[in-house]
Design a protein around this motif. Sequence first.
Motif, PDB file in Angstrom:
ATOM      1  N   TYR A 119     -13.450  -0.965 -26.527  1.00 23.31           N
ATOM      2  CA  TYR A 119     -14.204  -0.560 -25.073  1.00 23.31           C
ATOM      3  C   TYR A 119     -15.268  -1.557 -24.597  1.00 23.31           C
ATOM      4  N   ASP A 147      -7.467  -2.030 -26.596  1.00 27.03           N
ATOM      5  CA  ASP A 147      -8.109  -2.662 -26.517  1.00 27.03           C
ATOM      6  C   ASP A 147      -8.382  -1.960 -25.193  1.00 27.03           C
ATOM      7  N   ARG A 148      -9.349  -2.002 -24.736  1.00 24.05           N
ATOM      8  CA  ARG A 148      -9.480  -1.991 -23.013  1.00 24.05           C
ATOM      9  C   ARG A 148      -9.935  -2.617 -22.498  1.00 24.05           C
ATOM     10  N   GLY A 149     -10.861  -3.448 -22.781  1.00 22.86           N
ATOM     11  CA  GLY A 149     -11.854  -4.596 -22.395  1.00 22.86           C
ATOM     12  C   GLY A 149     -12.892  -3.558 -21.912  1.00 22.86           C
ATOM     13  N   HIS A 150     -13.379  -4.351 -20.612  1.00 26.99           N
ATOM     14  CA  HIS A 150     -14.946  -4.269 -20.157  1.00 26.99           C
ATOM     15  C   HIS A 150     -15.808  -4.457 -21.617  1.00 26.99           C
ATOM     16  N   ASN A 163      -3.474  -3.916 -25.938  1.00 25.46           N
ATOM     17  CA  ASN A 163      -4.418  -4.733 -25.145  1.00 25.46           C
ATOM     18  C   ASN A 163      -3.915  -3.747 -23.550  1.00 25.46           C
ATOM     19  N   LEU A 164      -4.847  -2.680 -22.892  1.00 20.80           N
ATOM     20  CA  LEU A 164      -4.663  -2.118 -22.036  1.00 20.80           C
ATOM     21  C   LEU A 164      -6.215  -2.230 -20.704  1.00 20.80           C
ATOM     22  N   PRO A 165      -5.324  -3.026 -20.270  1.00 21.73           N
ATOM     23  CA  PRO A 165      -5.980  -3.370 -18.750  1.00 21.73           C
ATOM     24  C   PRO A 165      -6.350  -2.014 -18.451  1.00 21.73           C
ATOM     25  N   THR A 166      -7.416  -1.688 -18.022  1.00 18.04           N
ATOM     26  CA  THR A 166      -7.985  -0.914 -17.241  1.00 18.04           C
ATOM     27  C   THR A 166      -9.459  -0.797 -16.281  1.00 18.04           C
ATOM     28  N   ALA A 167      -9.308  -0.295 -15.515  1.00 19.55           N
ATOM     29  CA  ALA A 167      -9.981  -0.234 -14.339  1.00 19.55           C
ATOM     30  C   ALA A 167     -12.228   0.876 -15.180  1.00 19.55           C
ATOM     31  N   ARG A 168     -12.993   0.361 -15.248  1.00 14.60           N
ATOM     32  CA  ARG A 168     -13.950   0.798 -15.500  1.00 14.60           C
ATOM     33  C   ARG A 168     -14.325   2.357 -15.443  1.00 14.60           C
TER      34      ARG A 168
END
Length: 195
Positions: A119, A147-150, A163-168
């Motif tokens: 994260y 891996d969710r980014g941010h 890779n799992l794009p997510t909102a915060r």
Amino acid sequence: MQQHAVTPAGRILLDAEAIGRTLSRIAHEIIERNDELETVALAGIHTRGVPLSQRLRRLIADRAGLDLELGQLDITFHRDDVHVRDGQAPRRRQPVVRDTKLDFELEGRTVILVDDVLYTGRTIRAAIDALLEYGRPARVQLAVLADRGHRELPIRPDYVGKNLPTAREERVQVQLVEIDEVDQVLLLGESEERT
């Protein structure tokens, strides 16, 4: 387009079969990218990185015929969100301290840190700090199931399952048979996280 199942606890992003395929691919990539595989060690970050590293070790042994050194790493006292305040109670729930086991020399090795979700990068920074207290490996690599980014720190994984794009305000929750009695990765919204 693949439909994701929804449970009362959240939306299932990866089921047991998908987790198995993902770990199989990561194991293959580790073998492929490390010419001197006998110098590679896996170090699972508590809690769910430990069973993930054990599974990767078995998969690599099945494919390459080599049992990698295996360790586990507790990062509790290296985290930047653990605070001891002049004898007062902490403001938020503190993590449980677990044991670190690195029963092999780090010098000259490639140590692959294994974790469930990447994260902000703060957990990995803490893991690198903890690892370096035990020695100086030749290289440190990172394998994550999701891996969710941010990112808040300049940390990038070498091996990524998904890779799992997510909102915060969302949260990715990994559940593993060894701990949770089920293999799945869930996406939880803010309201689901509180229940």
